[in-house]
Design an enzyme around this catalytic site. Structure first.
Site, short mmCIF file in Angstrom:
data_model
loop_
_atom_site.label_atom_id
_atom_site.label_comp_id
_atom_site.label_asym_id
_atom_site.label_seq_id
_atom_site.Cartn_x
_atom_site.Cartn_y
_atom_site.Cartn_z
N HIS A 188 -1.15 -3.58 5.44
CA HIS A 188 -2.30 -4.26 6.04
C HIS A 188 -3.34 -4.69 5.01
CE1 HIS A 188 -4.18 -0.12 6.21
NE2 HIS A 188 -5.27 -0.82 5.98
N ASP A 248 3.84 0.51 7.29
CA ASP A 248 2.61 0.02 6.66
C ASP A 248 2.67 0.30 5.15
OD1 ASP A 248 0.13 -1.02 6.20
OD2 ASP A 248 -1.00 0.58 7.22
N SER A 263 -7.66 2.55 2.16
CA SER A 263 -6.35 2.03 2.56
C SER A 263 -5.45 1.82 1.35
CB SER A 263 -6.51 0.67 3.25
OG SER A 263 -6.78 0.82 4.60
N GLY A 264 -4.18 2.16 1.53
CA GLY A 264 -3.21 1.91 0.47
C GLY A 264 -3.14 2.99 -0.58
#
Length: 273
Positions: free
Chosen positions: A84, A130, A224-225
């Site tokens: 994402h 994801d 995120s990530g």
């Protein structure tokens, strides 16, 4: 974010780990542009408890991406991050990867541009996924090393480490210094029982961690990530999860949800990039 039939506002609020508003990311990266729900009243008091500064060189394979996400050096020339965080698969020279420092303003930071992005082909489907890979224009310095990923469920337990330059409180600003914290494994049934989006957890693709029921320790916007990781049987770091989504940051009874890396290890290794 898992494929669920919800409004775009609700969808965006669950993908709470991104550093900037989803509309801004959409404009920059060509993604769909859902509106972002405002943090709930009083959310400024919700803090990531246990987050302390990381030492220089403690996690040398950690990467900050210019769209406001984290990542890790999967190889010296490939960054593993969340799907994402990136646009569709294809050439991309617009992402800058910063590495080699805990202070993002450190003049010794290594910065390398991207050349290509590979987004998981199962992202957004009922099977989850994801994760994404970013190819760099040149290899990272050898001394930064790489972070191996889990290929079995053997490490899906116990306490994990999480790190990032994301917000230290829900809706707060990004951090200049890399922070680290501990989160505990949360089993699938307990995670689903949190209700809301958690009821739709994909057990084979997602793993939960946090402090149940008190909350407090969590990743947040801008993380995120980034990796969720722990020591393996040889006392070396191994990545177990990728920071993905959750309801708010450190809310009571609301754990963080991470991409379960071992499920996608073969697909990650086989990705053509």
């Amino acid at each position: 974010m898992k494929a669920v039939n919800v409004s775009t506002n609700t969808w965006a609020s669950a993908l709470k780990k991104m550093a900037v508003a989803a509309v801004g990311v959409a404009t920059m990266l060509g993604l769909a542009a859902p509106a972002v729900a405002a943090p709930p009243s009083g959310s400024d008091s919700v803090r990531v408890v246990g987050g302390i500064p990381a030492a220089q060189g403690e996690f040398p394979w950690m990467v900050r991406l210019s769209m406001g996400c984290g990542g890790t050096l999967y190889t010296r020339q490939i960054v593993l991050t969340a799907a994402h965080c990136v646009p569709q698969t294809g050439p991309n020279s617009r992402i800058t990867a910063t590495m080699g420092v805990v202070d993002l303003e450190d003049p010794s930071a290594v910065r390398i541009q991207s050349t290509y992005v590979y987004q998981s082909p199962t992202y957004g489907t009922s099977t989850g996924g994801d994760w994404a890979l970013i190819e760099l224009a040149s290899p990272a310095p050898e001394e930064l090393g790489t972070l191996p990923i889990a290929t079995t469920t053997a490490y899906n337990n116990g306490a994990f480490d999480v790190i990032g330059w994301g917000a230290a409180k829900e809706g707060g600003p990004q951090q200049r210094e890399l922070l680290k914290a501990k989160v505990d494994f949360v089993n699938d049934d307990t995670c689903k029982a949190a209700g809301g989006f958690y009821a739709g957890l994909i057990p084979s693709a997602e793993i939960c961690a946090g402090n149940i029921p008190a909350g407090s320790t969590d990743t947040c916007q801008g993380d995120s990530g980034g990796p969720m990781f722990r020591r393996d049987n040889n006392n070396a770091w191994i990545q177990v999860g990728i920071t993905s989504w959750g309801e708010g940051c450190g809310r009571d009874g609301k754990p963080g949800v991470y991409t379960e890396v071992n499920t996608f290890a073969a697909a990650i290794a086989a990705a053509r990039i």
